[in-house]
Design a protein around this motif. Structure first.
Motif, short mmCIF file in Angstrom:
data_model
loop_
_atom_site.label_atom_id
_atom_site.label_comp_id
_atom_site.label_asym_id
_atom_site.label_seq_id
_atom_site.Cartn_x
_atom_site.Cartn_y
_atom_site.Cartn_z
N HIS A 137 -49.79 77.29 32.33
CA HIS A 137 -48.96 76.33 31.60
C HIS A 137 -48.04 77.11 30.67
CE1 HIS A 137 -47.88 73.26 28.66
NE2 HIS A 137 -48.22 72.36 29.58
N PRO A 138 -46.77 76.70 30.55
CA PRO A 138 -45.81 77.43 29.72
C PRO A 138 -46.27 77.65 28.28
CG PRO A 138 -44.67 75.81 31.05
CD PRO A 138 -46.14 75.57 31.24
N GLU A 139 -46.92 76.68 27.68
CA GLU A 139 -47.39 76.84 26.30
C GLU A 139 -48.52 77.87 26.22
OE1 GLU A 139 -46.02 75.43 23.44
OE2 GLU A 139 -44.46 74.96 24.90
N VAL A 140 -49.39 77.86 27.21
CA VAL A 140 -50.47 78.85 27.27
C VAL A 140 -49.88 80.24 27.47
CG1 VAL A 140 -52.51 79.60 28.56
CG2 VAL A 140 -52.17 77.16 28.07
N LEU A 141 -48.89 80.34 28.35
CA LEU A 141 -48.23 81.63 28.59
C LEU A 141 -47.61 82.17 27.30
CD1 LEU A 141 -47.35 83.90 30.45
CD2 LEU A 141 -45.36 82.49 31.07
N LYS A 142 -47.01 81.29 26.51
CA LYS A 142 -46.43 81.73 25.24
C LYS A 142 -47.50 82.34 24.34
CE LYS A 142 -43.87 78.69 23.12
NZ LYS A 142 -43.20 77.44 22.68
N GLU A 143 -48.68 81.75 24.32
CA GLU A 143 -49.76 82.29 23.48
C GLU A 143 -50.25 83.63 24.01
OE1 GLU A 143 -52.12 82.55 20.18
OE2 GLU A 143 -50.51 81.12 20.58
N LEU A 144 -50.38 83.75 25.33
CA LEU A 144 -50.80 85.02 25.92
C LEU A 144 -49.78 86.11 25.65
CD1 LEU A 144 -52.21 83.74 29.33
CD2 LEU A 144 -53.48 84.21 27.22
N GLU A 145 -48.50 85.77 25.73
CA GLU A 145 -47.45 86.73 25.41
C GLU A 145 -47.54 87.15 23.94
OE1 GLU A 145 -44.06 85.35 28.66
OE2 GLU A 145 -44.15 84.34 26.71
N TYR A 146 -47.88 86.22 23.07
CA TYR A 146 -48.03 86.52 21.65
C TYR A 146 -49.19 87.49 21.42
CZ TYR A 146 -48.73 85.76 16.63
OH TYR A 146 -48.89 85.93 15.29
N ILE A 147 -50.30 87.26 22.12
CA ILE A 147 -51.44 88.19 22.01
C ILE A 147 -51.01 89.59 22.40
CG2 ILE A 147 -53.69 88.81 23.00
CD1 ILE A 147 -54.23 85.78 23.30
#
Length: 85
Positions: A8-18
Protein backbone atom coordinates in the motif's frame (compact mmCIF):
# COMPACT_ATOMS: atom_id res chain seq x y z
CA UNK A 1 12.94 -17.18 -6.70
CA UNK A 2 11.56 -13.70 -7.16
CA UNK A 3 8.05 -12.71 -6.11
CA UNK A 4 6.31 -9.40 -6.52
CA UNK A 5 4.58 -8.02 -3.44
CA UNK A 6 2.17 -5.12 -3.62
CA UNK A 7 2.63 -2.59 -0.80
CA UNK A 8 0.00 0.00 0.00
CA UNK A 9 1.39 3.46 -0.87
CA UNK A 10 1.07 4.72 2.72
CA UNK A 11 2.87 1.65 4.06
CA UNK A 12 5.59 2.11 1.44
CA UNK A 13 6.07 5.70 2.61
CA UNK A 14 6.68 4.45 6.15
CA UNK A 15 9.12 1.77 4.99
CA UNK A 16 11.00 4.40 2.96
CA UNK A 17 11.12 6.57 6.08
CA UNK A 18 12.62 3.71 8.11
CA UNK A 19 15.32 3.24 5.45
CA UNK A 20 16.00 6.99 5.36
CA UNK A 21 16.45 7.01 9.15
CA UNK A 22 18.82 4.05 8.92
CA UNK A 23 20.87 5.84 6.28
CA UNK A 24 21.01 9.08 8.25
CA UNK A 25 21.44 7.73 11.77
CA UNK A 26 22.33 4.04 11.36
CA UNK A 27 20.68 1.27 13.40
CA UNK A 28 21.73 -2.01 15.01
CA UNK A 29 20.70 -3.74 11.77
CA UNK A 30 20.55 -0.97 9.14
CA UNK A 31 18.73 -1.55 5.88
CA UNK A 32 19.91 0.16 2.68
CA UNK A 33 16.70 -0.29 0.68
CA UNK A 34 13.03 -1.05 1.17
CA UNK A 35 13.65 -4.35 -0.62
CA UNK A 36 16.31 -5.25 1.96
CA UNK A 37 13.96 -4.31 4.79
CA UNK A 38 11.05 -6.35 3.42
CA UNK A 39 13.31 -9.35 2.74
CA UNK A 40 14.64 -9.23 6.31
CA UNK A 41 11.14 -9.00 7.79
CA UNK A 42 9.86 -11.89 5.67
CA UNK A 43 12.87 -14.05 6.60
CA UNK A 44 12.17 -13.28 10.26
CA UNK A 45 8.55 -14.39 9.85
CA UNK A 46 9.70 -17.62 8.20
CA UNK A 47 12.23 -18.26 10.97
CA UNK A 48 9.58 -17.66 13.61
CA UNK A 49 7.34 -20.20 11.93
CA UNK A 50 9.88 -23.01 11.97
CA UNK A 51 11.61 -22.18 15.28
CA UNK A 52 9.11 -21.99 18.18
CA UNK A 53 11.77 -20.90 20.71
CA UNK A 54 13.21 -18.10 18.59
CA UNK A 55 12.65 -14.39 19.21
CA UNK A 56 10.96 -14.22 15.80
CA UNK A 57 8.18 -16.51 17.05
CA UNK A 58 7.07 -13.70 19.36
CA UNK A 59 6.29 -11.63 16.26
CA UNK A 60 4.09 -14.35 14.82
CA UNK A 61 2.36 -14.93 18.15
CA UNK A 62 1.59 -11.24 18.63
CA UNK A 63 0.21 -11.02 15.08
CA UNK A 64 -1.92 -14.16 15.50
CA UNK A 65 -0.01 -16.09 12.83
CA UNK A 66 0.75 -19.29 14.76
CA UNK A 67 -1.60 -22.09 13.73
CA UNK A 68 -3.58 -23.66 16.56
CA UNK A 69 -2.01 -27.11 16.32
CA UNK A 70 0.84 -29.11 17.83
CA UNK A 71 2.51 -29.33 14.42
CA UNK A 72 3.28 -25.59 14.44
CA UNK A 73 4.94 -25.98 17.84
CA UNK A 74 7.57 -28.39 16.46
CA UNK A 75 11.06 -27.15 15.60
CA UNK A 76 12.04 -27.68 11.95
CA UNK A 77 15.64 -27.35 10.80
CA UNK A 78 14.66 -26.42 7.25
CA UNK A 79 12.02 -24.27 5.58
CA UNK A 80 8.78 -25.59 4.12
CA UNK A 81 6.59 -28.61 4.63
CA UNK A 82 8.25 -31.36 6.71
CA UNK A 83 9.40 -34.30 4.60
CA UNK A 84 7.17 -36.73 6.50
CA UNK A 85 4.06 -34.87 5.30
Amino acid sequence: MTKTVEIHPEVLKELEYIVALHKEHSAPNPMATVEDLVSFVLASVADGSRRPGAWERQLLTMMGLVADCAEHEQYRSSYGMPEDK
